[in-house]
Scaffold this motif. Structure first.
Motif, PDB file in Angstrom:
ATOM      1  N   ARG A 269       1.158  -1.028  -0.136  1.00 47.54           N
ATOM      2  CA  ARG A 269       0.026  -0.029  -0.494  1.00 47.54           C
ATOM      3  C   ARG A 269       0.828   1.505   0.152  1.00 47.54           C
ATOM      4  NH1 ARG A 269      -2.773  -3.864   2.916  1.00 47.54           N
ATOM      5  NH2 ARG A 269      -4.818  -3.861   3.005  1.00 47.54           N
TER       6      ARG A 269
ATOM      7  N   PHE B 130       0.200   3.028  -5.629  1.00 44.50           N
ATOM      8  CA  PHE B 130      -1.003   2.009  -5.218  1.00 44.50           C
ATOM      9  C   PHE B 130      -2.259   2.542  -6.117  1.00 44.50           C
ATOM     10  CE2 PHE B 130      -3.913   0.240  -2.190  1.00 44.50           C
ATOM     11  CZ  PHE B 130      -3.078  -0.856  -2.611  1.00 44.50           C
ATOM     12  N   GLN B 131      -2.269   3.605  -6.066  1.00 43.61           N
ATOM     13  CA  GLN B 131      -3.980   3.861  -6.703  1.00 43.61           C
ATOM     14  C   GLN B 131      -3.892   3.238  -8.371  1.00 43.61           C
ATOM     15  OE1 GLN B 131      -6.607   5.107  -4.566  1.00 43.61           O
ATOM     16  NE2 GLN B 131      -5.504   4.928  -2.636  1.00 43.61           N
TER      17      GLN B 131
ATOM     18  N   ASP C  65     -11.411   2.419  -3.270  1.00 38.61           N
ATOM     19  CA  ASP C  65     -10.707   2.528  -1.837  1.00 38.61           C
ATOM     20  C   ASP C  65     -11.041   1.582  -0.650  1.00 38.61           C
ATOM     21  OD1 ASP C  65      -9.185   4.682  -2.823  1.00 38.61           O
ATOM     22  OD2 ASP C  65     -10.246   6.397  -2.104  1.00 38.61           O
TER      23      ASP C  65
END
Length: 251
Positions: free
Chosen positions: A82, A87-88, A98
């Motif tokens: 993370r 990561f997004q 999310d």
């Protein structure tokens, strides 16, 4: 009754490239369970052990059901960190929001590492007379998929066809476009189910393209969703094939 979240653990023999359904990871009612798929008559852990597989070091007992309040460490370490700056982007690339769970992420990424040949895949779910499952097309790079990729669309129907003349696997099931182009195969750990559905029971099914990722690795470019109805004969065959899998997959 809530539907348990189940993933099959797959191991690939690097020499033969054959893949085996060696275990099951279950998340249900706040608990995680892992156990080996020792009852499968084809491509389960018993056959894998005869073909070079060694039990996972963290799960050394083939007969035990391992239980934990959190995702087992060896599997959690297979998830993207993370703290990664991208990561997004990873979440977006796999269509995750999310509020994803570890099981969501494990399912989306397969938990693949460069250091071994394990991966996680969704199971075949059976509920009453109906079933569904999804898969990435196997053998994509060897057939016509790349040539026709720009013509494929999400929602397109595909045909699953038996290939009994296949010398490597007489229960192979081919994936074809509506125009008859060969995209590849149903992975072997699902193919016996579909072979029997089509060949022996008269069960009905629909198959269509669920996701297309043009820039992904070849084995992850196209995902197919299959759903259908089981006849009484197929329900008996399904019980014979998966034995105790009904405990965690049938709802």
């Amino acid at each position: 009754m809530s539907r348990p979240f189940v993933l099959w653990l797959i191991w690939q023999n690097e020499r033969t490239r054959q893949r085996y359904h060696v275990g099951n990871l279950v998340h249900h009612e706040g608990k995680y369970m892992f156990y080996y798929e020792k009852h499968a008559k084809r491509r389960g852990v018993i056959e894998a052990l005869k073909n070079g597989y060694h039990l996972h070091l963290a799960f050394p007992d083939v007969n035990k059901v391992y239980v934990s309040e959190r995702l087992f460490g060896p599997f959690e370490r297979r998830l993207p960190d993370r703290r990664r700056p991208d990561f997004q982007e990873i979440l977006r690339a796999h269509g995750l929001s999310d509020d994803y769970t570890n099981m969501d992420l494990l399912r989306a990424t397969g938990g693949r590492l460069a250091t071994d040949t394990y991966e996680f895949v969704p199971p075949i779910y059976v509920y009453g007379d109906e079933f569904d499952f999804e898969f990435h097309i196997a053998g994509w790079r060897y057939y016509e998929g790349e040539r026709v990729l720009d013509r494929l669309q999400v929602g397109d129907d595909v045909t699953l066809q038996l290939e009994p003349t296949n010398e490597k696997d007489p229960k192979a099931v081919v994936v074809l476009t509506k125009q008859g182009e060969k995209l590849g195969y149903v992975p072997a750990f699902y193919s016996e189910f579909m072979f029997r559905l089509i060949d022996e029971s008269g069960g009905t099914y629909k198959a269509n393209i669920q996701f297309i990722h043009p820039n992904a690795n070849p084995q992850l470019k196209v995902n197919v969703y299959v759903y259908g109805t089981l006849t009484p004969t197929m329900k008996k065959l399904q019980r014979d094939m998966v034995h105790d899998m009904e405990l965690v997959v049938t709802v």
